[in-house]
Scaffold this motif. Structure first.
Motif, PDB file in Angstrom:
ATOM      1  N   UNK A 173       4.646  12.838   0.094  1.00  0.00           N
ATOM      2  CA  UNK A 173       5.419  12.017   1.037  1.00  0.00           C
ATOM      3  C   UNK A 173       4.663  10.749   1.419  1.00  0.00           C
ATOM      4  N   UNK A 174       3.354  10.844   1.602  1.00  0.00           N
ATOM      5  CA  UNK A 174       2.556   9.665   1.932  1.00  0.00           C
ATOM      6  C   UNK A 174       2.545   8.660   0.787  1.00  0.00           C
ATOM      7  N   UNK A 175       2.430   9.171  -0.442  1.00  0.00           N
ATOM      8  CA  UNK A 175       2.471   8.278  -1.612  1.00  0.00           C
ATOM      9  C   UNK A 175       3.830   7.597  -1.685  1.00  0.00           C
ATOM     10  N   UNK A 176       4.879   8.365  -1.507  1.00  0.00           N
ATOM     11  CA  UNK A 176       6.239   7.797  -1.537  1.00  0.00           C
ATOM     12  C   UNK A 176       6.429   6.779  -0.416  1.00  0.00           C
ATOM     13  N   UNK A 177       5.919   7.066   0.748  1.00  0.00           N
ATOM     14  CA  UNK A 177       6.014   6.142   1.882  1.00  0.00           C
ATOM     15  C   UNK A 177       5.327   4.819   1.543  1.00  0.00           C
ATOM     16  N   UNK A 178       4.143   4.889   0.962  1.00  0.00           N
ATOM     17  CA  UNK A 178       3.425   3.668   0.595  1.00  0.00           C
ATOM     18  C   UNK A 178       4.200   2.873  -0.459  1.00  0.00           C
ATOM     19  N   UNK A 179       4.795   3.566  -1.416  1.00  0.00           N
ATOM     20  CA  UNK A 179       5.608   2.893  -2.426  1.00  0.00           C
ATOM     21  C   UNK A 179       6.801   2.189  -1.782  1.00  0.00           C
ATOM     22  N   UNK A 180       7.435   2.876  -0.869  1.00  0.00           N
ATOM     23  CA  UNK A 180       8.592   2.291  -0.189  1.00  0.00           C
ATOM     24  C   UNK A 180       8.198   1.094   0.671  1.00  0.00           C
ATOM     25  N   UNK A 181       7.035   1.170   1.294  1.00  0.00           N
ATOM     26  CA  UNK A 181       6.560   0.040   2.100  1.00  0.00           C
ATOM     27  C   UNK A 181       6.297  -1.176   1.211  1.00  0.00           C
ATOM     28  N   UNK A 182       5.691  -0.971   0.051  1.00  0.00           N
ATOM     29  CA  UNK A 182       5.453  -2.086  -0.888  1.00  0.00           C
ATOM     30  C   UNK A 182       6.778  -2.662  -1.382  1.00  0.00           C
ATOM     31  N   UNK A 183       7.709  -1.782  -1.715  1.00  0.00           N
ATOM     32  CA  UNK A 183       9.019  -2.233  -2.170  1.00  0.00           C
ATOM     33  C   UNK A 183       9.726  -3.023  -1.077  1.00  0.00           C
ATOM     34  N   UNK A 184       9.647  -2.545   0.134  1.00  0.00           N
ATOM     35  CA  UNK A 184      10.272  -3.225   1.266  1.00  0.00           C
ATOM     36  C   UNK A 184       9.667  -4.611   1.465  1.00  0.00           C
ATOM     37  N   UNK A 185       8.354  -4.715   1.347  1.00  0.00           N
ATOM     38  CA  UNK A 185       7.688  -6.010   1.486  1.00  0.00           C
ATOM     39  C   UNK A 185       8.159  -6.969   0.402  1.00  0.00           C
ATOM     40  N   UNK A 186       8.243  -6.494  -0.833  1.00  0.00           N
ATOM     41  CA  UNK A 186       8.722  -7.338  -1.931  1.00  0.00           C
ATOM     42  C   UNK A 186      10.170  -7.765  -1.718  1.00  0.00           C
ATOM     43  N   UNK A 187      11.005  -6.852  -1.256  1.00  0.00           N
ATOM     44  CA  UNK A 187      12.404  -7.188  -1.000  1.00  0.00           C
ATOM     45  C   UNK A 187      12.533  -8.209   0.125  1.00  0.00           C
ATOM     46  N   UNK A 188      11.707  -8.079   1.151  1.00  0.00           N
ATOM     47  CA  UNK A 188      11.725  -9.069   2.235  1.00  0.00           C
ATOM     48  C   UNK A 188      11.298 -10.444   1.732  1.00  0.00           C
TER      49      UNK A 188
END
Length: 85
Positions: free
Chosen positions: A17-32
């Motif tokens: 879950x922590x790995x997935x959370x970090x991936x989602x945070x990076x994706x969110x930053x790129x999308x922003x």
């Protein structure tokens, strides 16, 4: 042993879950960042469109009236008064 196995499974799931959370945070930053870039591009295009419309409007105002109307520009009177037409 069953308790330690269950704790290991929970720990593994938490790690995933922590790995997935970090991936989602990076994706969110790129999308922003993409959203910001697209917003700037849109604003630039809207500005360019407004400037182009203003230029077209200015050109349209310079066009003579339709044939047969009484609003003939002086350039047309000059040509017809010389008998060039």
């Amino acid at each position: 042993m069953p308790d330690s196995l269950q704790i290991d499974q929970i720990a593994e799931r938490v790690e995933r879950l922590l790995v997935r959370y970090e991936e989602l945070m990076r994706t969110n930053t790129l999308l922003n960042q993409q959203t910001d870039a697209l917003t700037q591009e849109r604003d630039s295009l809207k500005s360019r469109l407004g400037a182009a419309r203003a230029r077209v409007d200015a050109l349209l105002e310079r066009l003579p009236g339709e044939p047969g109307t009484s609003s003939v520009k002086p350039a047309f009177k000059t040509v017809s008064s010389r008998g060039d037409a």
